[in-house]
Design an enzyme around this catalytic site. Structure first.
Site, PDB file in Angstrom:
ATOM      1  N   ASP A   1      -8.730  -3.285  -6.178  1.00 11.70           N
ATOM      2  CA  ASP A   1      -8.475  -3.043  -4.853  1.00 11.70           C
ATOM      3  C   ASP A   1      -8.758  -1.400  -4.868  1.00 11.70           C
ATOM      4  O   ASP A   1      -9.166  -0.972  -5.489  1.00 11.70           O
ATOM      5  CB  ASP A   1      -6.690  -3.020  -5.452  1.00 11.70           C
ATOM      6  CG  ASP A   1      -6.264  -3.199  -4.134  1.00 11.70           C
ATOM      7  OD1 ASP A   1      -6.591  -1.730  -3.374  1.00 11.70           O
ATOM      8  OD2 ASP A   1      -5.678  -3.149  -3.439  1.00 11.70           O
TER       9      ASP A   1
ATOM     10  N   SER B   1       0.812  -1.004   0.196  1.00 13.38           N
ATOM     11  CA  SER B   1      -0.093   0.103   0.494  1.00 13.38           C
ATOM     12  C   SER B   1       0.588   1.346   0.278  1.00 13.38           C
ATOM     13  O   SER B   1       1.791   1.457  -0.742  1.00 13.38           O
ATOM     14  CB  SER B   1      -0.966   0.808   1.449  1.00 13.38           C
ATOM     15  OG  SER B   1      -2.191   0.268   1.538  1.00 13.38           O
TER      16      SER B   1
ATOM     17  N   HIS C   1      -7.548  -5.740  -1.026  1.00 13.02           N
ATOM     18  CA  HIS C   1      -6.308  -4.873  -1.041  1.00 13.02           C
ATOM     19  C   HIS C   1      -5.623  -5.717  -0.501  1.00 13.02           C
ATOM     20  O   HIS C   1      -4.633  -6.148   0.484  1.00 13.02           O
ATOM     21  CB  HIS C   1      -6.010  -3.395  -0.067  1.00 13.02           C
ATOM     22  CG  HIS C   1      -5.405  -2.883   0.065  1.00 13.02           C
ATOM     23  ND1 HIS C   1      -4.884  -2.039  -0.866  1.00 13.02           N
ATOM     24  CD2 HIS C   1      -5.191  -2.272   0.829  1.00 13.02           C
ATOM     25  CE1 HIS C   1      -4.136  -0.890  -0.541  1.00 13.02           C
ATOM     26  NE2 HIS C   1      -3.765  -1.194   0.602  1.00 13.02           N
TER      27      HIS C   1
END
Length: 522
Positions: free
Chosen positions: A463, A235, A491
């Site tokens: 995502d 991320s 995610h």
């Protein structure tokens, strides 16, 4: 709701991630193995000749590892200059580090540094709760698993902004203002948040940018005794990793950037892109929900289900429902945050269906619990510093998305087009940096990392937080970028159930062989 550019791994978001904690056994075997192999992680420090003289004392630190109370893990503290432009000023920050030494068998490959995202996510919490025990056994056998709390985060000179009660109030402010009074209240909440950060964190606030942390990470590499950095960033951790590679391409080892950000996108574009990402994830949830007998939003198309969810949010906007906490009834803002939290991971969809069903019946406790997990609020009303560090880093890394409320109003149509349900709230949430007390030091720009070895960039097609097109863009920007695609929901991709993804990344980390550029996995 304050979800603007909060980018972190699934395991740090959902309340159900407590299941990861339950996997941390307290039997003596793990601890004894780590103790027996503790010296394996000790090596001469690796200091490139290019390190400036003023930084050499930092690069040549010797970590004093100690038991940190979690079986199998050791902790240490590293010093870094508060201000890299004045490293000899005598002003330092302390960076908390943790590791689990390689368990064997097989030749030790060095340290594998992991970062869970955020910005603001605790790397140490992530390592000790998941990565240090949940990464593939073959990887843990060959690498010391290492993470750190970046400057401004948790154990490393944390940014602090609001008291628990003040944060409770902040999370309940209406972020879809319907009139001038509600708009003024929202602006006042952003100003109060920023002023609290300035009052409580004045010293650290100008020095928590991603560039600062990337420089800390190179120092950590040297302190660990590694000539090259081996790293898995998830991320926001992909932006940190790409920034490191661009600053220190000659010190890049094997880098995995999973759930990639696009550093070339402006704050406004990133927030709008992320709005599209949550819309994509919600549509996946809606299609699945319509097939389930317990779907509280009924049957039909994703559009029809979205309309019912919006109608429910409108009801909560007018009249919140009880949540079990008399000071925090479930209104639209907390409910929206709860829904968004569950969209990070498809395994949370049943929990979301149940939470929505009970909220529609007048019990908002389920959605409040999801929102609390997102904000990292404890049962005693205390908050982790996640949201404070998140704002501090984001507001330094780029100029604000909006200059004021009028600019938000002008952009509302494009945000609503990106997501009819979430667009307005995410547009207004993007206003937070407009009132930040420290001027941004970074800007949107492509990162090439010229001269670095292959860097694997992973993107998931649906995502919610880091849209797939960001991975495509980052892989294209990096001179040595290799794109690996996961055709799935949720995610990030590594360690989330795809044997194809896991095998490709394990091979890269263990053997140094990246997957073919453009490889796709289900």
């Amino acid at each position: 709701m304050d979800t603007s550019r909060l980018l972190r791994t699934t395991g740090t978001v959902i309340a159900a991630a407590g299941l990861l904690l339950s996997g941390c056994t307290s039997d003596g075997s793990a601890g004894s193995r780590a103790a027996a192999s503790a010296t394996r992680g000790t090596a001469p420090t690796a200091r490139p000749a290019a390190v400036p003289a003023a930084l050499r004392p930092y690069y040549e630190q010797k970590p004093s590892w100690r038991d940190c109370g979690v079986p199998g893990f050791q902790c240490a503290t590293m010093k870094a200059p508060l201000d890299y432009s004045r490293p000899d000023s005598g002003q330092d920050v302390e960076i908390a580090v943790s590791r689990r030494t390689a368990t064997g068998p097989g030749k030790r490959l060095g340290s594998l540094v992991v970062n869970p995202g955020g910005p603001g996510g605790s790397g140490i919490g992530y390592l000790q709760a998941y990565a240090g025990i949940g990464y593939p056994e073959a990887v843990r056998a060959r690498y010391d698993m290492v993470s750190f709390d970046p400057r401004g985060v948790d154990r490393s000179n944390p940014v602090e902004c609001l008291t628990g009660p003040a944060m409770d109030a902040y999370t309940q402010v209406d972020q879809t203002p319907d009139d001038a009074a509600e708009r003024a209240a929202l602006v006042a909440s952003f100003k109060e948040f920023a002023a609290g950060c300035q009052e409580r964190s004045r010293r650290i606030l100008p020095h928590v940018s991603t560039v600062d942390t990337a420089r800390d990470m190179d120092m950590l590499r040297a302190v660990l005794g590694d000539e090259k950095l081996t790293y898995v960033g998830a991320s926001y951790g992909t932006f940190l990793g790409a920034t490191y590679a661009d600053l220190f391409p000659g010190r890049v080892g094997r880098l995995v950037l999973d759930g990639a950000m696009d550093p070339s996108r402006s704050a406004l574009d990133m927030n709008r892109d992320q709005t599209e990402g949550f819309e994509t994830a919600f549509r996946s949830f809606a299609r699945d929900c319509a097939k389930q007998p317990d779907c509280p939003l009924g049957k039909g198309s994703p559009e029809a289900i979205a309309e019912r969810l919006q109608a429910f949010f409108d009801t909560l906007d007018a009249k919140p429902v009880p949540s079990g906490d008399p000071k925090r009834p479930l209104g639209e803002s907390l409910a929206t945050t709860g829904v968004i939290a569950a969209l990070y991971d498809e395994s949370a969809w049943p929990q979301l269906r149940q939470a929505l069903a009970t909220a529609m019946e007048g019990d908002g406790s389920g959605l409040l619990g999801l929102a609390d997990s997102y904000y990292e609020r404890e049962a005693d009303g205390k908050y982790a510093n996640l949201m404070y560090a998140n704002a501090a880093v984001n507001c330094l890394d780029q100029p604000p998305a909006f200059s004021g409320p009028d600019a938000v109003v002008e952009s509302l149509p494009s945000f609503r087009k990106a997501s009819p349900v979430f667009g307005a709230g995410l547009a207004w949430a993007s206003l937070n940096c407009a009132y930040w007390p420290v001027k941004a030091t970074g800007e949107a720009r492509a990162l090439a990392a010229k001269g670095a070895p292959p860097i694997v960039v992973v993107g998931t097609l649906r995502d919610p937080a880091t849209p797939y097109k960001w991975a495509q863009s980052l892989a294209g920007q990096l001179d040595s970028g290799v794109l690996l695609t996961y055709d799935g929901d949720g995610h990030t991709a590594y360690g989330r159930g795809s044997t194809c993804i896991d095998n490709a990344l394990n091979t890269y980390l263990l053997d140094g062989k990246p997957p073919a550029n453009g490889k796709k996995c289900a």
